[in-house]
Design an enzyme around this catalytic site. Structure first.
Site, PDB file in Angstrom:
ATOM      1  N   SER A  44       2.818 -14.884  92.336  1.00  0.00           N
ATOM      2  CA  SER A  44       2.184 -13.921  91.423  1.00  0.00           C
ATOM      3  C   SER A  44       2.937 -13.999  90.098  1.00  0.00           C
ATOM      4  O   SER A  44       3.554 -13.052  89.641  1.00  0.00           O
ATOM      5  CB  SER A  44       2.214 -12.513  92.019  1.00  0.00           C
ATOM      6  OG  SER A  44       3.533 -12.055  92.205  1.00  0.00           O
ATOM      7  N   HIS A 165       0.621 -12.875  98.694  1.00  0.00           N
ATOM      8  CA  HIS A 165       1.641 -13.409  99.600  1.00  0.00           C
ATOM      9  C   HIS A 165       1.170 -13.450 101.055  1.00  0.00           C
ATOM     10  O   HIS A 165       1.926 -13.848 101.936  1.00  0.00           O
ATOM     11  CB  HIS A 165       2.932 -12.573  99.533  1.00  0.00           C
ATOM     12  CG  HIS A 165       3.652 -12.704  98.228  1.00  0.00           C
ATOM     13  ND1 HIS A 165       4.723 -11.919  97.885  1.00  0.00           N
ATOM     14  CD2 HIS A 165       3.454 -13.536  97.171  1.00  0.00           C
ATOM     15  CE1 HIS A 165       5.153 -12.264  96.679  1.00  0.00           C
ATOM     16  NE2 HIS A 165       4.396 -13.229  96.233  1.00  0.00           N
ATOM     17  N   GLU A 174       3.693  -5.878  98.075  1.00  0.00           N
ATOM     18  CA  GLU A 174       4.926  -5.700  98.847  1.00  0.00           C
ATOM     19  C   GLU A 174       5.172  -4.250  99.251  1.00  0.00           C
ATOM     20  O   GLU A 174       5.062  -3.345  98.425  1.00  0.00           O
ATOM     21  CB  GLU A 174       6.127  -6.169  98.014  1.00  0.00           C
ATOM     22  CG  GLU A 174       5.996  -7.623  97.621  1.00  0.00           C
ATOM     23  CD  GLU A 174       7.100  -8.112  96.704  1.00  0.00           C
ATOM     24  OE1 GLU A 174       8.167  -7.465  96.653  1.00  0.00           O
ATOM     25  OE2 GLU A 174       6.876  -9.125  96.030  1.00  0.00           O
ATOM     26  N   GLU A 215       7.244 -13.903 102.160  1.00  0.00           N
ATOM     27  CA  GLU A 215       8.595 -13.364 102.009  1.00  0.00           C
ATOM     28  C   GLU A 215       9.151 -12.856 103.337  1.00  0.00           C
ATOM     29  O   GLU A 215      10.082 -12.056 103.370  1.00  0.00           O
ATOM     30  CB  GLU A 215       8.617 -12.286 100.924  1.00  0.00           C
ATOM     31  CG  GLU A 215       8.247 -12.876  99.562  1.00  0.00           C
ATOM     32  CD  GLU A 215       8.461 -11.944  98.383  1.00  0.00           C
ATOM     33  OE1 GLU A 215       8.703 -10.746  98.597  1.00  0.00           O
ATOM     34  OE2 GLU A 215       8.371 -12.436  97.249  1.00  0.00           O
ATOM     35  N   ASP A 252       5.714  -2.742  95.631  1.00  0.00           N
ATOM     36  CA  ASP A 252       5.415  -3.638  94.515  1.00  0.00           C
ATOM     37  C   ASP A 252       3.935  -3.986  94.589  1.00  0.00           C
ATOM     38  O   ASP A 252       3.548  -4.956  95.247  1.00  0.00           O
ATOM     39  CB  ASP A 252       6.254  -4.918  94.572  1.00  0.00           C
ATOM     40  CG  ASP A 252       5.926  -5.863  93.403  1.00  0.00           C
ATOM     41  OD1 ASP A 252       5.116  -5.466  92.529  1.00  0.00           O
ATOM     42  OD2 ASP A 252       6.461  -6.983  93.361  1.00  0.00           O
ATOM     43  N   GLU A 295       7.315  -1.043  91.621  1.00  0.00           N
ATOM     44  CA  GLU A 295       7.432  -2.190  90.710  1.00  0.00           C
ATOM     45  C   GLU A 295       6.042  -2.611  90.253  1.00  0.00           C
ATOM     46  O   GLU A 295       5.100  -2.611  91.045  1.00  0.00           O
ATOM     47  CB  GLU A 295       8.107  -3.317  91.500  1.00  0.00           C
ATOM     48  CG  GLU A 295       8.288  -4.617  90.756  1.00  0.00           C
ATOM     49  CD  GLU A 295       8.953  -5.649  91.671  1.00  0.00           C
ATOM     50  OE1 GLU A 295       9.804  -5.268  92.518  1.00  0.00           O
ATOM     51  OE2 GLU A 295       8.620  -6.837  91.544  1.00  0.00           O
ATOM     52  N   ASP A 322       8.547  -6.030  86.403  1.00  0.00           N
ATOM     53  CA  ASP A 322       8.751  -7.427  86.828  1.00  0.00           C
ATOM     54  C   ASP A 322       7.934  -8.317  85.884  1.00  0.00           C
ATOM     55  O   ASP A 322       8.454  -8.801  84.873  1.00  0.00           O
ATOM     56  CB  ASP A 322       8.319  -7.572  88.293  1.00  0.00           C
ATOM     57  CG  ASP A 322       8.240  -9.021  88.761  1.00  0.00           C
ATOM     58  OD1 ASP A 322       8.741  -9.913  88.065  1.00  0.00           O
ATOM     59  OD2 ASP A 322       7.665  -9.287  89.852  1.00  0.00           O
ATOM     60  N   LYS A 347      14.727 -12.169  87.480  1.00  0.00           N
ATOM     61  CA  LYS A 347      14.475 -13.437  88.169  1.00  0.00           C
ATOM     62  C   LYS A 347      14.882 -14.549  87.217  1.00  0.00           C
ATOM     63  O   LYS A 347      14.274 -14.702  86.146  1.00  0.00           O
ATOM     64  CB  LYS A 347      12.981 -13.569  88.466  1.00  0.00           C
ATOM     65  CG  LYS A 347      12.438 -12.590  89.504  1.00  0.00           C
ATOM     66  CD  LYS A 347      10.903 -12.612  89.479  1.00  0.00           C
ATOM     67  CE  LYS A 347      10.287 -11.961  90.697  1.00  0.00           C
ATOM     68  NZ  LYS A 347       8.828 -11.780  90.523  1.00  0.00           N
ATOM     69  N   HIS A 375      14.669 -12.616  94.378  1.00  0.00           N
ATOM     70  CA  HIS A 375      14.200 -13.944  94.792  1.00  0.00           C
ATOM     71  C   HIS A 375      12.802 -14.186  94.232  1.00  0.00           C
ATOM     72  O   HIS A 375      12.238 -13.315  93.550  1.00  0.00           O
ATOM     73  CB  HIS A 375      14.160 -14.000  96.332  1.00  0.00           C
ATOM     74  CG  HIS A 375      13.146 -13.039  96.927  1.00  0.00           C
ATOM     75  ND1 HIS A 375      12.712 -13.108  98.224  1.00  0.00           N
ATOM     76  CD2 HIS A 375      12.478 -11.976  96.389  1.00  0.00           C
ATOM     77  CE1 HIS A 375      11.830 -12.153  98.460  1.00  0.00           C
ATOM     78  NE2 HIS A 375      11.674 -11.450  97.361  1.00  0.00           N
ATOM     79  N   LYS A 398      16.626  -7.747  95.861  1.00  0.00           N
ATOM     80  CA  LYS A 398      15.372  -7.801  96.610  1.00  0.00           C
ATOM     81  C   LYS A 398      15.223  -9.244  97.061  1.00  0.00           C
ATOM     82  O   LYS A 398      15.115 -10.151  96.242  1.00  0.00           O
ATOM     83  CB  LYS A 398      14.272  -7.346  95.654  1.00  0.00           C
ATOM     84  CG  LYS A 398      12.911  -7.881  95.886  1.00  0.00           C
ATOM     85  CD  LYS A 398      11.885  -7.189  95.013  1.00  0.00           C
ATOM     86  CE  LYS A 398      10.736  -8.146  94.780  1.00  0.00           C
ATOM     87  NZ  LYS A 398       9.536  -7.549  94.263  1.00  0.00           N
TER      88      LYS A 398
HETATM   89  P1  PGA Z   1       6.405 -13.974  93.120  1.00  0.00           P
HETATM   90  O1  PGA Z   1       6.428 -12.483  93.654  1.00  0.00           O
HETATM   91  O2  PGA Z   1       7.716 -14.592  93.339  1.00  0.00           O
HETATM   92  O3  PGA Z   1       5.288 -14.578  93.934  1.00  0.00           O
HETATM   93  O4  PGA Z   1       6.024 -13.901  91.661  1.00  0.00           O
HETATM   94  C1  PGA Z   1       7.552 -11.674  93.678  1.00  0.00           C
HETATM   95  C2  PGA Z   1       7.329 -10.371  92.951  1.00  0.00           C
HETATM   96  O5  PGA Z   1       6.243 -10.106  92.408  1.00  0.00           O
HETATM   97  O6  PGA Z   1       8.238  -9.577  92.885  1.00  0.00           O
HETATM   98 ZN    ZN Z   2       7.011  -8.085  91.543  1.00  0.00          ZN
END
Ligand code: PGA
Ligand code: ZN
Length: 432
Positions: A44, A165, A174, A215, A252, A295, A322, A347, A375, A398
């Site tokens: 995403s 996911h 999430e 995940e 999330d 998130e 994010d 990230k 991650h 996370k």
């Molecule tokens: P992604 O998702 O690594 O697939 O972008 C993780 C998140 O949205 O936190």
């Molecule tokens: Zn996110």
């Protein structure tokens, strides 16, 4: 003593946890110390992230190969830093960015640049005979006015997966749990793991599948966020912990994924919501359930919506940007100026170098924003984010469910560092 320099850089096309090609790079120093770094990959992915360079050649890996990015490492990127002092991470990263020359690393790719930046960081730590977290802490002095002492982060475990996911109907991406009422990382993690076991038992008893998403969290055929949260609350109770005291629920939604023409379209829940209605919906969820963090509750470009979400919920709930911030200091600055969100997801591959990642964390912390090291949904055996979370005293990490080695390897690294170096664990109030 001879001056320490970068002697060679190697790069390999390897695989991530989804079987997608990714990059492993090795930086070799003049003292013959070296280290390998592996780059993760999102599903995403936010619009404002630095570019992940893929070959696009449909005859290999459905176009997802990274052989061109590997060549950039072996040529342009290597030329830009060979012979330089690896301990000067800032100069290394500035040179890597200059070699690319674009604002979003679209010429050479954030994946190729991060592989080299991170391998350089890791090789430097080896050369200095320091655990990575300590080395990160030592270089953070030049970046952060606070440079807080190393501390173990509170884990956020994504135990139920939806969105892109998983192959179920759940709109939100999430559903995480965050154990907070504990004195050590290991006991906090144990709480999360025991809840994960109970969730599996519950799913089985309700004839729901127990296969996992990207995940490592379960991906049952549920439709709504409420159904998912209710199951998690049952699992918390069954494992003898108290929701809202020992452990909290974090969401999330990854809302950018279902935002279209100014509407949040929740297909599983059969709701078409305006930004105002989406905020009300999130407010209803937080008043009904022990949720302490949301998130990407709204779209990555819905700054107006975010302002009003922050006014509505910001004093009681952690609101994490994010896709909104994309670990980009410029976007974080705008968020701070406009009082948008109160926490930043970090990230490394969203921005593409270690130095810019450190800058993003320092900026957030200095302005009272919480930070969560994260991650990606496509991961590797690289555990650097565990050290990053400790070394920068991020407060939270996370890194998925306690399942699949790509997730568990980070938790294991944290367990070992806590015990080996007697690093303190973030207290509840410090984390949130
Ligand atoms: P992604 O998702 O690594 O697939 O972008 C993780 C998140 O949205 O936190
Ligand atoms: Zn996110």
């Amino acid at each position: 003593m001879a001056k320490l320099t970068i002697k060679d850089i190697l790069a390999f096309e390897v695989l991530d946890s989804r079987g997608s090609p990714t990059i492993a790079a090795e930086v070799i120093l003049s003292d013959n110390n070296s280290s390998m770094a592996y780059v993760p990959s999102g599903a995403s992915t936010g619009k404002h992230e630095a570019l992940e360079f893929r070959d696009g050649d449909k005859s290999r890996y459905h176009g997802r190969g990274v052989s061109k990015a590997i060549n950039f490492i072996k040529n342009e990127l290597k030329e830009s830093i060979i012979g330089l002092d690896p301990l000067d991470q800032k100069v290394i990263d500035t040179n890597l960015c200059k070699a690319d020359g674009t604002h979003n690393k679209s010429a050479l790719g954030a994946n190729s640049i991060l592989a080299v930046s991170l391998a350089n960081l890791r090789a430097s730590a080896v050369s200095r005979s320091m655990p990575l977290y300590q080395y990160i802490h030592s270089i953070n002095k030049q970046v952060s006015k606070l440079n807080k002492e190393p501390i173990l982060p509170a884990p956020m475990l994504n135990i139920l997966n939806g969105g892109v996911h998983a192959d179920n109907k759940i709109d939100f991406q999430e559903f995480m749990i965050q154990p907070l009422g504990f004195n050590t990382f290991k006991s906090a993690l144990r709480c999360g793991v025991e809840i994960f076991y109970e969730l599996k038992n519950l799913l089985k008893s309700e004839n729901l599948i127990t296969s996992v998403g990207d995940e490592g969290g379960f991906a049952p055929q549920l439709a709504t966020a409420e159904e998912a949260i209710e199951l998690i609350l049952k699992a918390i109770k069954a494992s003898g912990y108290e929701a809202g005291k020992d452990v909290f629920v974090c969401l999330d939604p990854a809302s950018s994924e279902f935002f279209n023409e100014n509407k949040y379209i929740l297909q599983g829940a059969d709701k078409h919501l305006s930004p105002g209605e989406m905020i009300s919906y999130l407010k209803t969820l937080t008043s009904k359930y022990p949720i302490n963090s949301i998130e990407d509750g709204l779209d990555e470009d819905d700054w107006e919506g975010w302002k009003s979400l922050t006014e509505t919920l910001g004093s009681e709930v952690q609101l994490v940007g994010d896709d909104l911030f994309a670990t980009n200091p410029e976007r974080i600055k705008r968020g701070i100026e406009e009082s948008v969100a109160n926490s930043v997801l970090i990230k490394m591959n969203q921005i593409g170098t270690i130095s810019e990642t450190l800058e993003a964390v320092a900026l957030s912390q200095e302005n009272g924003y919480k930070t969560i090291i994260s991650h990606r949904s496509g991961e590797t055996e690289d555990t650097s984010i565990a050290d990053l979370a400790i070394g920068l005293a991020a407060g939270q990490i996370k890194t998925g469910a306690p399942s699949r080695t790509d997730r568990v390897s980070k938790y294991n690294r944290l367990i070992i560092l806590e015990e080996k170096f007697k690093i303190p664990f973030v207290g509840k109030n410090e984390a949130l």
